[in-house]
Write an enzyme that holds these catalytic residues in place. Structure first.
Site: not given
Ligand code: 5RP
Length: 222
Positions: A32-33, A99, A101, A107, A125
């Site tokens: 997700t994300g 998390g 998102g 997940e 990251k």
């Molecule tokens: C969602 C997550 C996502 O993997 C995390 O927030 C990274 O998101 P993005 O790819 O938009 O930076 O854990 O719950």
């Protein structure tokens, strides 16, 4: 390169990573994300080469379906050969905070059922120590205040993420000012608090492969 371009590069790299292993019976775990979304968009181009996907959120399930990719329940599938997902932070041990998102619980469940967890992340990251990103904790709503008090005892500054309800009908507390020394120990400690569904530390089951998008190219760590 912009952060979006780096996200795009790692999404493509994940496709290259899994493509040689795809069979018509393969069901892929999808995270997700925004980074996972790019992966989904590239995955759609391989339709016909695999059977479908298990999604870690309603949002990802929707995006997969929009692309015509069949979405399966995890219980029907059992295990998945790959789980591809982003992270809010990742360190050299391939431990992560996830998390952002609010999809952390699903997940973690899909990751637990995956033979290989492939983390896709842009260079921003990557951290030496987890914790600058506020650690999300999913809680049963009636336990929120109790859990917050226990998190204070562990050294965190817990903040209720107002207006957010998870796909499981629960709430999120974000732990600020909470640098983490021992991710596996802290993951277990927080999960042992009554009322916690799970927390966003992915250390007991970290990633197996990290595809990190840097301006010099995608760096692969396994
Ligand atoms: C969602 C997550 C996502 O993997 C995390 O927030 C990274 O998101 P993005 O790819 O938009 O930076 O854990 O719950």
């Amino acid at each position: 390169m912009t952060q979006d371009e780096l996200k795009d590069a790692v999404a493509k790299a994940a496709i290259d990573e899994i493509k040689p292993h795809l069979e018509r019976s393969t069901v892929i775990g999808v995270g997700t994300g925004s980074t996972a979304n790019r992966f989904i968009d590239y995955l759609a181009r391989l339709s016909g080469d695999f059977k479908g996907a298990v999604a870690s959120s309603a949002a990802s399930a929707e995006r997969l379906k929009t692309h015509g990719i069949d979405v399966f329940e995890l219980n029907e599938v059992g295990t998945v050969p790959f789980y591809i997902d982003g992270a809010d932070e990742v360190n050299a041990h391939l431990h992560m905070i996830k998390g952002g998102g609010a999809a952390l619980t699903r997940e973690k469940i899909v990751a637990a059922c995956a033979e290989r967890f492939i983390c896709i992340a842009d260079a921003s990251k990557y951290v030496a120590q987890l914790g600058r990103f506020p650690l999300p904790v999913e809680v049963i709503p009636m336990a929120r205040s109790y859990v917050a008090r226990q998190l204070v005892k562990l050294g965190a500054d817990p903040v209720y993420r107002e207006g957010v309800v998870t796909d499981n009908g629960n709430q999120i507390i974000d732990c600020y000012d909470f640098m983490i020394e021992d991710a596996e120990a802290m993951e277990a400690k927080i999960n042992a608090i009554v009322g916690v569904v799970t927390n966003g530390l992915f250390a007991a089951r970290g990633a197996d492969v990290l595809l990190l998008g840097k301006k010099e190219g995608v760096e692969r760590t396994a």
